[in-house]
Write a protein that holds these residues in place. Sequence first.
Motif, PDB file in Angstrom:
ATOM      1  N   ASN B 216     -38.422  10.112 -34.739  1.00 53.14           N
ATOM      2  CA  ASN B 216     -38.026  11.352 -34.048  1.00 53.14           C
ATOM      3  C   ASN B 216     -36.529  11.593 -34.178  1.00 53.14           C
ATOM      4  N   ARG B 217     -35.785  10.524 -33.982  1.00 55.16           N
ATOM      5  CA  ARG B 217     -34.321  10.676 -34.063  1.00 55.16           C
ATOM      6  C   ARG B 217     -33.902  11.118 -35.462  1.00 55.16           C
ATOM      7  N   LEU B 218     -34.490  10.480 -36.453  1.00 56.52           N
ATOM      8  CA  LEU B 218     -34.093  10.802 -37.822  1.00 56.52           C
ATOM      9  C   LEU B 218     -34.477  12.226 -38.199  1.00 56.52           C
ATOM     10  N   ARG B 219     -35.495  12.734 -37.556  1.00 60.22           N
ATOM     11  CA  ARG B 219     -35.928  14.093 -37.878  1.00 60.22           C
ATOM     12  C   ARG B 219     -35.203  15.151 -37.064  1.00 60.22           C
ATOM     13  N   SER B 220     -34.548  14.721 -36.000  1.00 60.67           N
ATOM     14  CA  SER B 220     -33.985  15.731 -35.107  1.00 60.67           C
ATOM     15  C   SER B 220     -32.462  15.748 -35.073  1.00 60.67           C
ATOM     16  N   ALA B 221     -31.823  14.838 -35.746  1.00 58.35           N
ATOM     17  CA  ALA B 221     -30.355  14.837 -35.687  1.00 58.35           C
ATOM     18  C   ALA B 221     -29.787  14.486 -37.041  1.00 58.35           C
ATOM     19  N   LEU B 222     -28.566  14.887 -37.251  1.00 54.10           N
ATOM     20  CA  LEU B 222     -27.925  14.663 -38.543  1.00 54.10           C
ATOM     21  C   LEU B 222     -27.012  13.434 -38.457  1.00 54.10           C
ATOM     22  N   TYR B 223     -27.632  12.282 -38.627  1.00 54.17           N
ATOM     23  CA  TYR B 223     -26.839  11.047 -38.610  1.00 54.17           C
ATOM     24  C   TYR B 223     -26.287  10.766 -40.001  1.00 54.17           C
ATOM     25  N   HIS B 224     -25.149  10.098 -39.998  1.00 53.09           N
ATOM     26  CA  HIS B 224     -24.570   9.672 -41.272  1.00 53.09           C
ATOM     27  C   HIS B 224     -24.881   8.205 -41.558  1.00 53.09           C
ATOM     28  N   VAL B 225     -25.033   7.445 -40.488  1.00 50.44           N
ATOM     29  CA  VAL B 225     -25.215   6.007 -40.627  1.00 50.44           C
ATOM     30  C   VAL B 225     -26.343   5.561 -39.706  1.00 50.44           C
ATOM     31  N   VAL B 226     -27.183   4.673 -40.207  1.00 47.20           N
ATOM     32  CA  VAL B 226     -28.136   3.978 -39.326  1.00 47.20           C
ATOM     33  C   VAL B 226     -27.702   2.517 -39.299  1.00 47.20           C
ATOM     34  N   HIS B 227     -27.486   2.035 -38.110  1.00 50.80           N
ATOM     35  CA  HIS B 227     -27.034   0.643 -37.947  1.00 50.80           C
ATOM     36  C   HIS B 227     -28.137  -0.099 -37.190  1.00 50.80           C
ATOM     37  N   PHE B 228     -28.780  -1.022 -37.895  1.00 45.97           N
ATOM     38  CA  PHE B 228     -29.841  -1.808 -37.267  1.00 45.97           C
ATOM     39  C   PHE B 228     -29.300  -3.178 -36.883  1.00 45.97           C
ATOM     40  N   ALA B 229     -29.584  -3.572 -35.647  1.00 50.22           N
ATOM     41  CA  ALA B 229     -29.162  -4.903 -35.183  1.00 50.22           C
ATOM     42  C   ALA B 229     -30.383  -5.587 -34.580  1.00 50.22           C
TER      43      ALA B 229
END
Lengths: 406, 591
Positions: B216-229
């Motif tokens: 949902n987040r990836l489809r609804s906002a324009l992120y430049h970076v995904v940081h997985f921890a």
Amino acid sequence: MIILRFSPDHLDPKSTTPSYQPNAGPDADAVYSVSVATSQEELLTGAATPGVSVTVPGGLAASTDRTASAGMLWQLIPPAVQAQISNAAQAVQLMVASGDRTIDLLPWELLPSLGKAPSGLSVVRLVPFLLQPPPLSVVLPIRLLLVTSNTRDERSFSDRETVVLRSCLKPAVYKVEELTNATATSAAETIHQFDPHIVHYVGHGGMVGGEGAVLLRDASSGSSDWIRAGQISQALPVSTRLFCASTGFSQRNFDITGLVSFAHSPSTVRLPTCVLNRSDVDEAGVASFWTGFYDRLVSSGGNVLQAFDDSLVGLRSPNSTTPPESFSLVLRDGGAQPLKIAQSEDPTRYAAEVQAQFAARLAADLNEKLKSFQGTELGSKLKESLSEERSRFSTLSSTAARYDTE
Amino acid sequence: MPLQQYDEFRIQIAPDMAAPAQFTLQLLETPLNQMAGPVGAPTAQFLPADLASLRNPATFNGGNLMELQRIGGAVYRAVTNPTIEAALGAAIAFSAAQQKGLRIVFSTIAVDAPQQQAIRVSELPIEVIYTAASGFYAPLLGTPVSRSLQAKPDRPTVDLTPPLRILLVAASPTGLPPADIAREAETIKAGLKDLIDSRMVVLDVCTPPTRTELNNRLRSALYHVVHFAGHGGVGRIGGDPTARAFICMEDANRDLDPLDAFTLDTMLRNCPTVKLVVVTGCSTAALPQPIAGAPFGATAFDGIAQRLVSPGSPSNVSAVVAMQFDLDNAAALAFSKSFYKTVLKPGSTIDEAVTEARAELVAALTMGSPSWANPVLYWRCQDGRPFNVLPFTSIALSPEDEKKIAIINVQIATYRSSLQDLRSQPPAVQNAAKDFRDSIVNKINEFLAQISEILGNAIRIKGGAAAVGQTLDFAVTARLRAPAKLNTVKLKIGYEDTAFEFLSTAKGANATTEPFARNAAGVLELLIDNVTGGATVGPSEIEIAIVRMRVKDGSQSTRMVTIVGLEIDAEPDVIYSKVDGYAFLQDGGAQ
């Protein structure tokens, strides 16, 4: 005091009760919701009674049968209010609030002629304001600017109009300045310099884009320049506490409903309380009403409502050819007592009164903006500002009121 | 620090199909082009025991420089031979003579080796290469070390106006070694604090850390970076017979929901602005074990990092930073702080950012700790830059801040309207309402300060009240949200020359130098040098210049004086917003 507010039926969220049908004519075509309040505060905070539907008969505004018209208007009043008026032991003050042109044009001032109220009935119009500023203290003489403007392309009123009006104004208590052939610019400049407490316009009315207007003169061509209420309001200082928009007796008005709409402009148009004509008048009627009004305004200490009611008495005599419903009082910013007569100047009092007006205006503006953001996080910020200005207004009003008791 | 210019030294390491367990080397790119071409096999093989030693935390508990040097030397010999050594030495010297650095890229293209007992190409800890003569290469800004799956970069650089929008996904499903995800998130936030405070970074946390929410987040906002921890792993997911690398997401019951690299890659396609993925998991940079009989070509890119920058990836990701080993909190903090700061420097390259982070880790820990070698960078972006960071335009705000500023502007407009109402009154009324006017002016100034607060670091013009004919001093201030050293501030101020006449400038109360000024046709250019005198100033609002104008026209209650151009040289190098000034005017009659 009883306030009736008429809203187009579909706009009233409180309209839940079944409609009742007055004795409407066959061409009845407008349905309104009418709610009842006992104060402006109730009206503005949504504390008025739930609205009930009424149908306004078509052609009522244009009817020439005064008795029939008055009867139909009475039927537009909810039965509970009818009963309240009929059983009142004291004189009843009825205020009609709307903002809808159809309701504004109805001759509500005919209602007293029915004799329904045993102790008397006074009818005025109301454009509610969020905060009513304290009256402005005025040391006599009251400054009054008389504005006329005959234009080349419209029927001219005779000079007799201003002669009669001037005769209504006692020089001892009114300092009159007259602006003839007024243009928008000359009117604004004169108002700025003279700083009048009252502006009295005599002339034609008109409608421009749904807004009431007065006809002034175009500076270059001499033709009509229709100046809307919104434009006039920008030229009026807070110290102008009364606007009179009257028609003349020497000519038919171009569109007298323009004067009605002018005075009923929405509250966002900053006009003071207005006295106006809503139908034709004759010279005797003009002299009778305005003499009584301006005299009583001073003797009542600046109470416009009292001055208005009292000045109608002469028009109710059988000899009067100008009916009382030709005149109308619209309470706006400043309410029933926009000014009061003071014995001496006091800069501190004056500052408190003037600033209370600005605070009231600012609060009204914030409240207007709040409507767009109601219930949102953003609305809460506006509410904070509104609360601050209310508080400032209360402080200033209290300061001004202290002088009444000292 | 000035940004480095780089030449490129690209070595391809490929399995030798003719000789199992052997690699072949080819020099693809070097500033000395005559040396490019196939160069044979590496000097030696890297042994599984050395890899195990490097990955064993006990080996380096508290640091073990000699062991790290030994392993680094072994890796160096496994990826070079005498020809490469000579070429590398010549290239470093050549680039240094040109005052450039040399970017060392190991290209492990397309296929992996089929050997099951030996180390595979992608498992080589290339970042730790070491020679006695040159030391470790990777933590030096002059010789950044990175990886690629392409022979040449092929993804375009995209423009980015800060803030950098980062989506942080921190998950710790039950049944796995518990990770303090809240602390992990807080650590990353702490590392980014300065950047968040100065509006260079907006950090959103994916809560709950489920694949549905991530999608949902990836489809609804324009992120430049995904940081997985969090955790990663390799295994069979569901009924799929092929083991795949995955990251450990949570399901609705907080149980493990493995998200494999292919699925993540496809999800990222729905957010085409994501150009960079950072994975700080336990084993997320590891490849699944090859399955007997399965072609290695099909599994070689199954590691999370490799998959996202593989030639067949559907996403727009052009760089991935993944950790080879677990990352402790101190290292995570130091890494995030330095890495993102460099990424946001205009003109910086992604390998430069990782190298800066390595240097930060060295400084924060010790050279003998392999933490600095932990980050593995895969990239395929042209010029080594996933983003072309624009130095200064207008600042992009979070929707919340945009709303806040919008409502303040509504308030300002309402109060200004009141001021104009007052201004149109006769002189007697204006004089009587002087206190009211002053309070409205103060209120508007408060609102402007609130905007300044939301915008973070800002250069602001503060006006004042004056009548026609009087002089009015506009204060130019710098609002600092965090400690900063202002070197040079250059700004263009636009004003209505029918309303104001420029008179002079003066040194601000907190500045060390007089401004240089040039005025023409309603535009005043100011240059303020050595603003804070080389000192770092704490969070505050400081006056850096005064602009004196004479009021020529008072017909309007307020006039705006606007900043139409702004260039700042400051440390830290963060974006400064601008806040225009208001002048509150009276005509000659009102006092």
